[in-house]
Design a protein around this motif. Structure first.
Motif, PDB file in Angstrom:
ATOM      1  N   SER A  33      36.469  10.641 -10.070  1.00  0.00           N
ATOM      2  CA  SER A  33      35.583  11.819 -10.643  1.00  0.00           C
ATOM      3  C   SER A  33      34.394  10.968 -11.502  1.00  0.00           C
ATOM      4  CB  SER A  33      36.304  12.844 -11.532  1.00  0.00           C
ATOM      5  OG  SER A  33      36.851  12.072 -12.625  1.00  0.00           O
ATOM      6  N   VAL A  34      33.407  11.838 -11.750  1.00  0.00           N
ATOM      7  CA  VAL A  34      32.379  11.269 -12.432  1.00  0.00           C
ATOM      8  C   VAL A  34      32.475  11.868 -13.944  1.00  0.00           C
ATOM      9  CG1 VAL A  34      30.060  10.567 -12.871  1.00  0.00           C
ATOM     10  CG2 VAL A  34      30.816  10.899 -10.704  1.00  0.00           C
ATOM     11  N   VAL A  35      32.342  10.690 -14.882  1.00  0.00           N
ATOM     12  CA  VAL A  35      32.673  11.228 -16.423  1.00  0.00           C
ATOM     13  C   VAL A  35      31.579  10.890 -17.252  1.00  0.00           C
ATOM     14  CG1 VAL A  35      34.430  11.123 -18.386  1.00  0.00           C
ATOM     15  CG2 VAL A  35      35.171  10.867 -15.819  1.00  0.00           C
ATOM     16  N   ASP A  36      31.326  11.793 -18.071  1.00  0.00           N
ATOM     17  CA  ASP A  36      30.345  11.787 -18.931  1.00  0.00           C
ATOM     18  C   ASP A  36      30.664  11.145 -20.350  1.00  0.00           C
ATOM     19  OD1 ASP A  36      27.962  12.443 -17.545  1.00  0.00           O
ATOM     20  OD2 ASP A  36      28.120  14.482 -17.709  1.00  0.00           O
ATOM     21  N   LEU A  37      30.523  10.008 -20.578  1.00  0.00           N
ATOM     22  CA  LEU A  37      30.921   9.389 -21.829  1.00  0.00           C
ATOM     23  C   LEU A  37      29.872   9.587 -22.900  1.00  0.00           C
ATOM     24  CD1 LEU A  37      32.961   6.333 -20.819  1.00  0.00           C
ATOM     25  CD2 LEU A  37      33.887   8.433 -21.524  1.00  0.00           C
ATOM     26  N   PRO A  38      30.046   9.452 -24.159  1.00  0.00           N
ATOM     27  CA  PRO A  38      28.973   9.549 -24.985  1.00  0.00           C
ATOM     28  C   PRO A  38      27.544   8.900 -24.872  1.00  0.00           C
ATOM     29  CG  PRO A  38      30.813   9.337 -26.292  1.00  0.00           C
ATOM     30  CD  PRO A  38      31.176   9.114 -24.906  1.00  0.00           C
ATOM     31  N   GLY A  39      27.784   7.459 -24.231  1.00  0.00           N
ATOM     32  CA  GLY A  39      26.495   6.824 -23.945  1.00  0.00           C
ATOM     33  C   GLY A  39      26.199   6.578 -22.475  1.00  0.00           C
ATOM     34  N   MET A  40      26.954   6.951 -21.677  1.00  0.00           N
ATOM     35  CA  MET A  40      26.745   6.600 -20.284  1.00  0.00           C
ATOM     36  C   MET A  40      27.644   7.432 -19.397  1.00  0.00           C
ATOM     37  SD  MET A  40      28.966   2.964 -20.151  1.00  0.00           S
ATOM     38  CE  MET A  40      28.246   2.402 -21.644  1.00  0.00           C
ATOM     39  N   SER A  41      27.574   7.111 -18.083  1.00  0.00           N
ATOM     40  CA  SER A  41      28.305   7.974 -17.084  1.00  0.00           C
ATOM     41  C   SER A  41      28.993   6.916 -16.363  1.00  0.00           C
ATOM     42  CB  SER A  41      27.311   8.722 -16.047  1.00  0.00           C
ATOM     43  OG  SER A  41      27.928   9.511 -14.965  1.00  0.00           O
ATOM     44  N   VAL A  42      30.348   7.256 -16.107  1.00  0.00           N
ATOM     45  CA  VAL A  42      31.184   6.430 -15.247  1.00  0.00           C
ATOM     46  C   VAL A  42      32.109   6.991 -14.311  1.00  0.00           C
ATOM     47  CG1 VAL A  42      31.267   4.688 -17.396  1.00  0.00           C
ATOM     48  CG2 VAL A  42      33.050   6.542 -16.996  1.00  0.00           C
ATOM     49  N   ILE A  43      32.666   6.411 -13.177  1.00  0.00           N
ATOM     50  CA  ILE A  43      33.644   7.045 -12.400  1.00  0.00           C
ATOM     51  C   ILE A  43      34.905   6.193 -12.454  1.00  0.00           C
ATOM     52  CG2 ILE A  43      33.023   5.119 -10.513  1.00  0.00           C
ATOM     53  CD1 ILE A  43      33.192   7.641  -8.614  1.00  0.00           C
ATOM     54  N   VAL A  44      35.816   6.883 -12.480  1.00  0.00           N
ATOM     55  CA  VAL A  44      37.249   6.373 -12.626  1.00  0.00           C
ATOM     56  C   VAL A  44      37.714   5.874 -11.487  1.00  0.00           C
ATOM     57  CG1 VAL A  44      39.591   6.925 -13.221  1.00  0.00           C
ATOM     58  CG2 VAL A  44      37.484   8.477 -14.294  1.00  0.00           C
ATOM     59  N   ARG A  45      38.272   4.555 -11.605  1.00  0.00           N
ATOM     60  CA  ARG A  45      38.560   3.640 -10.730  1.00  0.00           C
ATOM     61  C   ARG A  45      40.071   4.203  -9.867  1.00  0.00           C
ATOM     62  NH1 ARG A  45      36.585  -1.625 -11.024  1.00  0.00           N
ATOM     63  NH2 ARG A  45      37.926  -2.090  -9.420  1.00  0.00           N
ATOM     64  N   GLY A  46      40.603   3.632  -8.662  1.00  0.00           N
ATOM     65  CA  GLY A  46      41.629   4.065  -8.089  1.00  0.00           C
ATOM     66  C   GLY A  46      42.624   3.582  -8.698  1.00  0.00           C
ATOM     67  N   GLY A  96      44.428   0.851 -20.451  1.00  0.00           N
ATOM     68  CA  GLY A  96      43.467   1.697 -20.385  1.00  0.00           C
ATOM     69  C   GLY A  96      43.365   2.203 -18.902  1.00  0.00           C
ATOM     70  N   VAL A  97      42.259   3.004 -18.756  1.00  0.00           N
ATOM     71  CA  VAL A  97      41.946   3.434 -17.328  1.00  0.00           C
ATOM     72  C   VAL A  97      40.691   2.562 -16.944  1.00  0.00           C
ATOM     73  CG1 VAL A  97      41.460   5.476 -15.828  1.00  0.00           C
ATOM     74  CG2 VAL A  97      43.121   5.632 -17.460  1.00  0.00           C
ATOM     75  N   PRO A  98      40.777   1.750 -15.871  1.00  0.00           N
ATOM     76  CA  PRO A  98      39.513   1.093 -15.524  1.00  0.00           C
ATOM     77  C   PRO A  98      38.308   2.019 -14.934  1.00  0.00           C
ATOM     78  CG  PRO A  98      41.491   0.187 -14.430  1.00  0.00           C
ATOM     79  CD  PRO A  98      41.758   1.453 -15.207  1.00  0.00           C
ATOM     80  N   VAL A  99      37.111   1.828 -15.364  1.00  0.00           N
ATOM     81  CA  VAL A  99      36.150   2.652 -14.843  1.00  0.00           C
ATOM     82  C   VAL A  99      34.776   1.957 -14.412  1.00  0.00           C
ATOM     83  CG1 VAL A  99      36.800   4.638 -16.340  1.00  0.00           C
ATOM     84  CG2 VAL A  99      35.149   3.186 -17.349  1.00  0.00           C
ATOM     85  N   SER A 100      34.030   2.170 -13.783  1.00  0.00           N
ATOM     86  CA  SER A 100      32.716   1.601 -13.372  1.00  0.00           C
ATOM     87  C   SER A 100      31.454   2.708 -13.752  1.00  0.00           C
ATOM     88  CB  SER A 100      32.762   1.271 -11.773  1.00  0.00           C
ATOM     89  OG  SER A 100      33.751   0.207 -11.778  1.00  0.00           O
ATOM     90  N   PRO A 101      30.306   1.769 -14.325  1.00  0.00           N
ATOM     91  CA  PRO A 101      29.108   2.726 -14.195  1.00  0.00           C
ATOM     92  C   PRO A 101      28.900   3.210 -12.975  1.00  0.00           C
ATOM     93  CG  PRO A 101      29.120   0.682 -15.244  1.00  0.00           C
ATOM     94  CD  PRO A 101      30.115   0.397 -14.333  1.00  0.00           C
ATOM     95  N   PHE A 102      28.432   4.760 -13.073  1.00  0.00           N
ATOM     96  CA  PHE A 102      28.046   5.299 -11.949  1.00  0.00           C
ATOM     97  C   PHE A 102      27.530   6.700 -12.444  1.00  0.00           C
ATOM     98  CE2 PHE A 102      28.334   8.237  -8.110  1.00  0.00           C
ATOM     99  CZ  PHE A 102      27.996   7.507  -7.280  1.00  0.00           C
ATOM    100  N   PRO A 103      26.465   7.043 -11.904  1.00  0.00           N
ATOM    101  CA  PRO A 103      25.231   6.443 -10.807  1.00  0.00           C
ATOM    102  C   PRO A 103      25.180   4.958 -11.612  1.00  0.00           C
ATOM    103  CG  PRO A 103      24.020   8.062 -11.695  1.00  0.00           C
ATOM    104  CD  PRO A 103      25.646   8.267 -12.377  1.00  0.00           C
ATOM    105  N   ARG A 104      24.514   4.070 -10.685  1.00  0.00           N
ATOM    106  CA  ARG A 104      24.139   2.887 -11.029  1.00  0.00           C
ATOM    107  C   ARG A 104      22.818   2.617 -10.950  1.00  0.00           C
ATOM    108  NH1 ARG A 104      28.098  -0.821 -11.425  1.00  0.00           N
ATOM    109  NH2 ARG A 104      26.676  -2.323 -11.564  1.00  0.00           N
ATOM    110  N   TRP A 105      21.843   3.886 -11.005  1.00  0.00           N
ATOM    111  CA  TRP A 105      20.522   3.902 -11.285  1.00  0.00           C
ATOM    112  C   TRP A 105      20.339   4.394 -12.745  1.00  0.00           C
ATOM    113  CZ3 TRP A 105      15.955   2.853  -8.221  1.00  0.00           C
ATOM    114  CH2 TRP A 105      16.351   2.268  -6.990  1.00  0.00           C
ATOM    115  N   LEU A 106      19.309   4.059 -13.215  1.00  0.00           N
ATOM    116  CA  LEU A 106      19.145   4.496 -14.801  1.00  0.00           C
ATOM    117  C   LEU A 106      17.724   4.828 -15.067  1.00  0.00           C
ATOM    118  CD1 LEU A 106      21.403   2.030 -16.931  1.00  0.00           C
ATOM    119  CD2 LEU A 106      22.130   4.197 -16.148  1.00  0.00           C
TER     120      LEU A 106
END
Length: 618
Positions: A33-46, A96-106
């Motif tokens: 899922s794509v999660v909105d954090l306060p300062g960025m958007s990330v996707i939860v890793r496997g 913690g739960v690993p996440v990656s920035p997504f989308p990768r366009w800003l």
């Protein structure tokens, strides 16, 4: 309790960038899922990237067996999200739960520059205040509008608001470069894109322009039924697993934050007290006890594990003798797992007894509401309950059907076959209502051919066919409509008085099977702490309160602020709508409350809206 979201740390900067509740990581913001954090958007890793050192095992044999049936026998455990209260505020925590920035366009909010994070250099991660993960942000390092501003004071870049997805569940960044330069004879030597929004009464005006070659295009060209023609073929990306696979399907434009970008495939079970004999407890925990070598180790394990507290009054030699006897028999007798995990719950809730109680389950029948004997056969106050919910996978674009654990478009949580799945447990309270079975059966048979019931049955057939799913002709449409509508009416009324918000009250419907039909509703609320809740919901199950709540619910059901449109609504071909007289003003509930995504609702089956004998109430 929260689980930290962490990303690969930039040298000299913290890795902790946010937090989420364990329940959120299963129900609405799980793997993929794509999660909105306060300062960025990330996707939860496997899950194969999660650290298990701080992920506790949840003991719920019935649910684990159901998960194994759906995912395979290699699944060994249900686990919580990694969490450690000792370092929960540590900005450099590795738990913690690993996440990656997504989308990768800003997109820079000052100069409107649109660009990817790769290759590095154009955007920079600023996260120097570790104990304030909400301050982590990406900034435009080369923004000409902020040349005199320090990095920590630069405005945060926004994640680009568009994505693309396909029916197979792949999701990817919007192909901005290919989209803007589509159809041009010569490729642009060095694309430099900007994105600007403008108001318009004719539709969205989100223009992407290349500063290098002056090519420009409106993102609206990629929207609509034929928008795929202006997009390349899907390249099979699974960002949560960081891999690609062969696809080539048509892409669909998605907006960041769209509700159909992620649907969890979950299974849940209520804790049911095990038998009180030593053999019953040993059989329930055979996978643990069956591996132990002698009576001394057995006694040590029993003394150290809370789930085996029922054996602490039994001598270790006696426990060992039972273990040896069960081992000689080839293991405990296999119990049949009910296909929907509800049959055993229904049997216990409809026949509560003090012989089947423990610290996680207490149910006591009470007097029914006066004047509703024709509707409510039994009311049970469940002062203690424990629910465990597990995430088996997820889908995109289309939600799985009710309690469907193996939809054709289910995506995996890990690269390989999972050996564990994320889960969480909640303790709380509830009210169980049992309807008179014979009256429900007679009513359901009498309205089988009613035009409204038939219209919903035909809509269900269209809904299933359009999703390449077999049509479930055995689905009890009338019975489910009645129970589900009554449940939503009560949720709305109970929320006004019990002290919990409507989104905190969950329904659990018991419709049974053709061989063993059931007619029951469990409304419950829960909390993640060990003590559960405070009795506000159970108190409303007392007859003097429940009578008033039912009176108000049925009075509200007779009218809606959207009538007559709401009352007269019936799905007609080619509609796939699986509800009739219901809307946000009268029946719809939040997605955390409803087990059927607000499908199968119709006020006309509870109160008389049609005047032709459809209503269950006289």
């Amino acid at each position: 309790m929260t689980a930290a979201a962490r990303t690969t740390s930039v040298k000299g900067q913290p890795s902790r960038i946010g937090g989420a509740r364990p329940s959120h990581l299963v129900t609405t913001g799980g793997v993929g899922s794509v999660v909105d954090l306060p300062g960025m958007s990330v996707i939860v890793r496997g899950t194969d990237t999660w650290g298990l050192e701080r992920a506790e095992v949840i003991d719920e044999p019935r649910l684990l067996e159901k998960v194994r049936h759906a995912l395979g026998p290699q699944v060994k455990a249900l686990r919580t999200a990694p969490w450690d209260p000792q370092d929960s505020d540590d900005p450099w925590t590795r738990t913690g739960v690993p996440v990656s920035p997504f989308p990768r366009w800003l997109r820079c909010p000052r100069c409107f520059r649109l660009g990817p994070l790769d290759p590095p250099g154009q955007f920079e991660l600023i996260h120097r205040s570790g104990r304030r993960p909400d301050l982590a942000k990406w900034v435009h390092a080369t923004c000409q509008q902020q040349t005199q501003v320090r990095d920590v004071r630069k405005r945060a870049c926004l994640p680009a608001r568009f994505l693309v997805a396909c029916e197979a569940g792949h999701v990817d960044d919007f192909p901005y470069v290919d989209f803007v330069h589509h159809g041009r004879e010569h490729p642009c030597p060095g694309p430099k894109l900007t994105m600007r929004d403008s108001a318009s009464t004719l539709g969205p005006r989100v223009n992407v322009r290349c500063l290098e070659c002056q090519a420009s295009r409106n993102v609206a060209d990629a929207a609509g039924r034929d928008g795929w023609e202006n997009l390349p073929a899907c390249r099979g990306r699974h960002p949560h697993l960081q891999r690609f696979e062969t696809c080539g399907r048509r892409l669909k434009l998605m907006v960041l934050g769209a509700s159909n970008l992620w649907f969890g495939v979950t299974a849940s079970a209520l804790h049911l007290p095990q038998g009180q004999t030593t053999a019953d407890i040993v059989g329930a925990h055979w996978e643990l006890l069956g591996q132990l070598p002698n009576a001394t180790v057995v006694q040590t394990v029993v003394d150290g594990m809370d789930v085996l507290r029922g054996l602490r009054t039994v001598p270790g030699e006696e426990i060992w003798a039972v273990v040896e006897k069960v081992r000689a028999q080839g293991g405990p007798d296999a119990e049949e797992v009910d296909s929907d995990l509800l049959t055993a719950e229904w049997r216990l809730l409809s026949h509560p007894t003090t012989d089947r109680e423990d610290d996680d389950f207490r149910a006591v029948p009470t007097v029914g509401p006066a004047g509703y004997e024709h509707l409510i056969e039994q009311v049970v106050l469940v002062s203690r309950l424990r629910e465990v919910q597990a995430l088996l996978g997820f889908t995109r674009l289309s939600a799985p059907d009710r309690r469907e654990l193996a939809p054709g478009n289910r995506l995996s949580l890990s690269r390989g076959a999972p050996t564990w799945v994320p889960a969480f447990e909640q303790r709380g309270e509830g009210i169980f209502l049992e309807l008179p079975e014979q009256r429900v059966r007679d009513w359901a048979e009498s309205v089988t051919d009613h035009p409204r019931i038939a219209a919903l049955r035909h809509a269900f057939a269209r809904w299933s066919t359009n999703r390449a799913r077999p049509v479930d002709h055995a689905f009890p449409v009338a019975r489910y409509l009645l129970l589900h509508t009554l449940s939503h009416l009560l949720i709305r009324q109970v929320a006004l008085e019990c002290g919990y918000g409507s989104s905190s009250i969950r329904e659990r419907l018991y419709v049974g099977t053709p061989a063993e039909p059931a007619s029951g509703i469990l409304l419950s609320t829960a909390a993640s702490d060990s003590e559960g809740t405070l009795g506000g919901l159970v108190a409303l199950g007392e007859p003097q309160h429940l009578t008033r709540l039912l009176d108000q619910a049925f009075d509200d059901a007779r009218r809606c602020s959207s009538d007559p449109l709401c009352a007269e609504h019936v799905p007609q071909d080619p509609s796939e709508t699986l509800h009739a007289a219901s809307c946000h003003a009268c029946l719809f509930a939040s997605e955390t409350s409803c087990e059927a995504n607000n499908r199968w609702l119709d006020r006309a089956v509870v109160v008389d809206l049609t005047g032709d004998g459809l209503a269950f109430l006289p």
